[in-house]
Enzyme design. Structure first.
Site, short mmCIF file in Angstrom:
data_model
loop_
_atom_site.label_atom_id
_atom_site.label_comp_id
_atom_site.label_asym_id
_atom_site.label_seq_id
_atom_site.Cartn_x
_atom_site.Cartn_y
_atom_site.Cartn_z
N ASP A 54 40.26 -17.37 -2.17
CA ASP A 54 41.63 -17.32 -1.69
C ASP A 54 41.91 -18.40 -0.64
O ASP A 54 42.93 -19.08 -0.71
CB ASP A 54 41.93 -15.93 -1.11
N PHE A 104 46.74 -14.56 -2.05
CA PHE A 104 46.76 -14.97 -3.45
C PHE A 104 45.78 -14.17 -4.29
O PHE A 104 46.00 -14.00 -5.50
CB PHE A 104 46.51 -16.46 -3.58
N ASP A 105 44.71 -13.66 -3.71
CA ASP A 105 43.85 -12.71 -4.43
C ASP A 105 44.65 -11.47 -4.81
O ASP A 105 44.58 -10.99 -5.94
CB ASP A 105 42.65 -12.31 -3.57
N VAL A 106 45.38 -10.94 -3.84
CA VAL A 106 46.18 -9.74 -4.10
C VAL A 106 47.26 -10.04 -5.13
O VAL A 106 47.50 -9.27 -6.06
CB VAL A 106 46.80 -9.21 -2.79
#
Length: 387
Positions: free
Chosen positions: A143, A171-173
């Site tokens: 991320d 951005f992972d989420v």
């Protein structure tokens, strides 16, 4: 094998070959909605099991936050017996999710083509950093790296200071949510055709999509956004402003809201001032308008202004710490925290944000210990599947 309460995804089996955040977040969302999720971990377990502090009863709270409602089995893909069990799980699964480096599962027969050959109905989601193309597939993705490469860090931090990372792995989420959306769309399509498909999501594409107005500014108008601290490039006021005891985030999304705001502040004449009457003018002259608003706000406390401004229907809010944010949600009746697991051994967890009137999310299993359900799952995979 399932003990799930009926949910909208009840009856779906998810083989979760993902690690760390994006994939596990997606599979937790699916599990909350009733899917049966088998979390396949390597012999050392998901990396986030060792990402400490903080801990709860010796377990990483990072891991706890994204792995409820799952069963864990430890399989070593380098061991052919374990790899065969993983392939059998994928063959039975409705959904497979993985975030290995693109192509990394092919040697175990767990890539999309291999799994789909044995299971044509499978919905197979691959999450990567930079896609599966010839160049992107070679780049490892975290991320923070994507925050840097995408341009987000250039937008975050003080206007005259250094670029900052966002306070969460945004951005992972986001990629986890995009993967979930893609899978549900593919699931709907499978109901019509009976065929599965490959869903691919990468962090960089999620980032460029998720930066919405900033990437649109460049793509549509050739304007490169720049770091503005807490200011908004297209709205004012839309930022923290100082009161007598702290800062209050104050917003005015249109001219009508600005009129209501300055009326509450006791300076209604500003709404008719030609310098500030329209949003483009306020935005262009923010350095002139800001001190006029601050002069009024600095006469009272944050919470006094919060009460009166919100009463007028204008959005504003104090800058809370995380504990205060949870308390605020509790105070307005959102019930943000749930207890997962049996009484006396439960884990406090953040409630799934989705509300469904007929089939709400359920919280059936606490985050599993490594290989906690290994014997059960191995035994089940060794049985002939029921027809």
């Amino acid at each position: 094998m399932s003990d799930a309460a009926a949910g909208p995804l009840d009856g779906l089996l998810v083989a979760d070959f993902s690690r760390i955040l994006a994939g596990p977040y997606a599979t937790m969302l699916l599990a909350d909605l009733g899917a049966e999720v088998v979390k396949v971990e390597g012999p050392r377990g998901d990396d986030t099991r060792s990402w400490v502090p903080p801990v709860h009863d010796g377990v990483s709270t990072y891991f706890l936050g994204i792995n409820r409602n799952k069963r864990s089995v430890a399989l070593d893909f380098a061991d052919e017996t374990d790899a065969a069990l993983a392939r059998e799980l994928a063959r039975r699964a409705d959904i497979v999710i993985e975030n290995f480096r693109p192509g990394g599962l092919a040697k175990y027969g767990l890539d999309y083509d291999s799994v789909a050959a044995a299971n044509p109905r499978v919905l197979y989601a691959s999450i990567s950093g930079f896609g599966s193309g010839e160049q992107g597939r070679t780049l490892p993705g975290y991320d923070l790296i994507v925050q840097a490469i995408s341009g987000l860090m250039s937008l975050t931090g003080p206007a005259d200071g250094e670029p900052y990372r966002a306070g969460i792995s945004v951005f992972d989420v986001m990629a986890g949510m995009h993967a979930t959306i893609g899978l549900l769309a593919a699931l709907h399509r499978r109901e019509e055709t009976g065929r599965g498909q490959h869903v691919e999501v990468n962090l960089l594409s999620s980032a460029l999509s998720g930066m919405v107005n900033h990437t649109s500014a460049y793509v549509a108008a050739g304007v490169v956004p720049y770091r503005m601290g807490n200011s908004h490039p297209s709205l004012f006021p839309y930022e923290p402003l100082p009161c007598s005891d702290g800062e209050l985030v104050v917003t005015a999304g249109n001219d009508q809201q600005f009129g209501k705001l300055v009326d509450v502040l006791g300076v209604p004449e500003l709404a008719d001032d030609p310098r500030f009457a329209k949003n483009p003018d306020r935005t262009a002259r923010r350095d002139e308008l800001r001190p006029l608003l601050v002069e009024r706000l600095s006469t009272r406390t944050t919470m006094e202004w919060f009460r009166d401004i919100t009463a007028a229907g204008i959005a504003c809010g104090p800058i809370n710490t995380v504990d205060q944010g949870v308390a605020f949600a509790e105070g307005i009746g959102l019930d943000p925290v749930v207890d997962v697991g049996p009484s006396g051994a439960s884990v406090r967890s953040v409630r799934n944000p989705i509300t469904l009137s007929e089939t709400p999310p359920t919280y059936r299993l606490p985050p599993p210990a490594l290989d906690e359900h290994g014997a059960e799952i191995r035994r089940w995979l060794g049985e002939e599947p029921s027809v």
